[in-house]
Design a protein around this motif. Structure first.
Motif, mmCIF file in Angstrom:
data_model
loop_
_atom_site.group_PDB
_atom_site.id
_atom_site.type_symbol
_atom_site.label_atom_id
_atom_site.label_comp_id
_atom_site.label_asym_id
_atom_site.label_seq_id
_atom_site.Cartn_x
_atom_site.Cartn_y
_atom_site.Cartn_z
ATOM 1 N N ASP A 142 -25.456 -17.391 27.141
ATOM 2 C CA ASP A 142 -25.977 -18.158 25.999
ATOM 3 C C ASP A 142 -25.068 -18.068 24.778
ATOM 4 O OD1 ASP A 142 -28.176 -18.885 27.530
ATOM 5 O OD2 ASP A 142 -29.342 -17.135 26.881
ATOM 6 N N ILE A 143 -23.792 -18.304 24.992
ATOM 7 C CA ILE A 143 -22.821 -18.245 23.891
ATOM 8 C C ILE A 143 -22.651 -19.619 23.257
ATOM 9 C CG2 ILE A 143 -20.414 -17.758 23.320
ATOM 10 C CD1 ILE A 143 -20.360 -15.708 25.530
ATOM 11 N N ILE A 144 -22.686 -20.667 24.041
ATOM 12 C CA ILE A 144 -22.437 -22.024 23.539
ATOM 13 C C ILE A 144 -23.521 -22.403 22.540
ATOM 14 C CG2 ILE A 144 -22.281 -24.471 24.187
ATOM 15 C CD1 ILE A 144 -21.064 -23.557 26.845
ATOM 16 N N GLY A 145 -23.055 -22.903 21.387
ATOM 17 C CA GLY A 145 -23.974 -23.324 20.327
ATOM 18 C C GLY A 145 -24.310 -22.237 19.330
ATOM 19 N N THR A 152 -17.454 -9.822 19.846
ATOM 20 C CA THR A 152 -17.641 -10.000 21.289
ATOM 21 C C THR A 152 -16.849 -11.172 21.849
ATOM 22 O OG1 THR A 152 -19.575 -11.394 20.920
ATOM 23 C CG2 THR A 152 -19.969 -9.041 21.232
ATOM 24 N N GLN A 153 -16.219 -11.956 20.970
ATOM 25 C CA GLN A 153 -15.546 -13.175 21.426
ATOM 26 C C GLN A 153 -14.120 -13.240 20.895
ATOM 27 O OE1 GLN A 153 -18.179 -16.091 19.800
ATOM 28 N NE2 GLN A 153 -19.906 -15.415 21.043
ATOM 29 N N GLU A 154 -13.295 -13.981 21.645
ATOM 30 C CA GLU A 154 -11.908 -14.223 21.248
ATOM 31 C C GLU A 154 -11.726 -15.739 21.184
ATOM 32 O OE1 GLU A 154 -7.552 -13.609 23.265
ATOM 33 O OE2 GLU A 154 -9.100 -12.117 23.690
ATOM 34 N N ALA A 155 -11.341 -16.244 20.011
ATOM 35 C CA ALA A 155 -11.168 -17.691 19.844
ATOM 36 C C ALA A 155 -9.807 -18.097 20.396
ATOM 37 C CB ALA A 155 -11.285 -18.079 18.379
ATOM 38 N N ILE A 156 -9.822 -18.981 21.378
ATOM 39 C CA ILE A 156 -8.586 -19.495 21.967
ATOM 40 C C ILE A 156 -8.034 -20.617 21.095
ATOM 41 C CG2 ILE A 156 -7.612 -20.648 23.990
ATOM 42 C CD1 ILE A 156 -8.384 -17.861 24.618
ATOM 43 N N ASP A 172 -17.240 -24.337 23.634
ATOM 44 C CA ASP A 172 -17.010 -24.179 25.071
ATOM 45 C C ASP A 172 -16.553 -22.755 25.362
ATOM 46 O OD1 ASP A 172 -16.816 -24.878 27.749
ATOM 47 O OD2 ASP A 172 -14.755 -25.628 27.549
ATOM 48 N N VAL A 173 -16.842 -22.279 26.568
ATOM 49 C CA VAL A 173 -16.408 -20.955 27.016
ATOM 50 C C VAL A 173 -15.341 -21.149 28.085
ATOM 51 C CG1 VAL A 173 -17.105 -18.801 28.114
ATOM 52 C CG2 VAL A 173 -18.669 -19.941 26.550
ATOM 53 N N VAL A 174 -14.109 -20.660 27.805
ATOM 54 C CA VAL A 174 -13.010 -20.776 28.756
ATOM 55 C C VAL A 174 -13.108 -19.667 29.806
ATOM 56 C CG1 VAL A 174 -10.497 -20.750 29.008
ATOM 57 C CG2 VAL A 174 -11.545 -21.826 27.009
ATOM 58 N N VAL A 190 -13.295 -18.307 23.915
ATOM 59 C CA VAL A 190 -14.111 -19.466 23.550
ATOM 60 C C VAL A 190 -13.316 -20.458 22.726
ATOM 61 C CG1 VAL A 190 -16.251 -18.138 23.614
ATOM 62 C CG2 VAL A 190 -14.999 -18.317 21.469
ATOM 63 N N VAL A 191 -13.859 -21.672 22.674
ATOM 64 C CA VAL A 191 -13.353 -22.736 21.808
ATOM 65 C C VAL A 191 -14.402 -22.922 20.728
ATOM 66 C CG1 VAL A 191 -12.697 -25.173 21.691
ATOM 67 C CG2 VAL A 191 -12.162 -23.823 23.735
ATOM 68 N N ILE A 192 -13.944 -22.948 19.458
ATOM 69 C CA ILE A 192 -14.917 -23.099 18.375
ATOM 70 C C ILE A 192 -14.680 -24.405 17.616
ATOM 71 C CG2 ILE A 192 -15.319 -20.635 18.059
ATOM 72 C CD1 ILE A 192 -13.409 -20.634 15.739
#
Length: 194
Positions: A142-145, A152-156, A172-174, A190-192
Motif C-alpha cells: 500500500d505504498i502507491i498514493g 522506507t523508500q528510495e526515489a528513482i 509507481d513502485v519499481v 519508487v516514482v514520485i
C-alpha cells in the motif's frame, strides 16, 4: 573555757576540712561532667560521621545497581534485535530471486503453452515467499498514493503528477521494499509525482 576554745578550734578545723573536701569533689564532678560532655560530643560526631558514610555508601550502591540494570536491559534488547535480524544477509540475497520470479510470471503471461510453466513458477514462488515470511520478512504494501517516506523508500525519479493531490506522493513502485521486524532490509524504489 579552754576546753570550749579547743572544741571550737577542732570544730572549725573539721568544718574547714569538710568545705575543702566538698570543693575538691565539686571540681572533680564538674571536670568529669565536662570530660563526659566532650566524650559525648566526640561520640555524637563519630556517629554522625559513620551515618554519613553509610548514607554515601548506600547512595553509591543504588546508583551502581541502577546502572547495572540499565546495562542488562540494553544488552538484552540488543540481543533480541540481533536474533531478529540474524538472517538479514541471507534474506538480502534471496530477494532478487523473488524479483526474478515476478518477472518470469509477467513474461509467461504472453506465451500460449505457458500455463504449465506459470503454474510451476507460481508454486515455487509461493513456497519461497512463505519461507521468507516465516523468517520475518515483510513486503511493504500500500505504498502507491501515499506521501513519499525517505525512511522506507528510495526515489528513482520524479514525473509530472497526474493530479494536484498526487504531488509529493508515490505514483509507481519499481521495486518492492522489504522489512525484517522494524528494520528496513531493502528500500522500496519508487516514482514520485512532481
Amino acid at each position: 573555757m579552754e576546753k570550749d576554745i579547743m572544741n571550737e578550734e577542732h570544730v572549725n578545723s573539721a568544718t574547714k576540712e569538710m568545705n575543702e573536701q566538698e570543693h575538691v569533689t565539686t571540681e572533680n564532678v564538674s571536670s568529669s561532667d565536662s570530660s563526659n560532655s566532650v566524650e559525648e560530643n566526640t561520640n555524637v560526631s563519630e556517629i554522625e560521621k559513620l551515618q554519613l558514610e553509610v548514607a554515601d555508601a548506600k547512595d553509591k550502591y543504588i546508583r551502581l545497581y541502577s546502572e547495572f540494570e540499565n546495562f542488562r536491559r540494553r544488552t538484552a534488547k540488543e540481543k533480541i534485535d540481533l536474533i531478529k535480524t540474524a538472517s538479514e544477509d541471507v534474506l538480502k540475497e534471496i530477494i532478487p530471486v523473488v524479483d526474478d520470479f515476478e518477472r518470469a510470471f509477467k513474461a509467461s503471461e504472453s506465451e500460449n503453452n505457458a500455463a504449465n510453466v506459470r503454474e510451476g513458477n507460481l508454486l515455487v514462488f509461493n513456497k519461497l515467499v512463505k519461507v521468507l515470511e516465516g523468517k520475518g520478512l515483510q513486503v511493504m504494501t500500500d505504498i502507491i498514493g501515499k506521501p513519499f517516506d525517505a525512511d522506507t523508500q528510495e526515489a528513482i525519479t520524479q514525473i509530472p503528477a497526474p493530479t494536484e493531490d498526487m504531488k509529493g506522493k508515490v505514483i509507481d513502485v519499481v521495486e518492492k521494499g522489504y522489512t525484517l521486524g522494524d528494520k528496513v532490509v531493502r528500500y522500496a524504489k519508487v516514482v514520485i509525482g512532481a
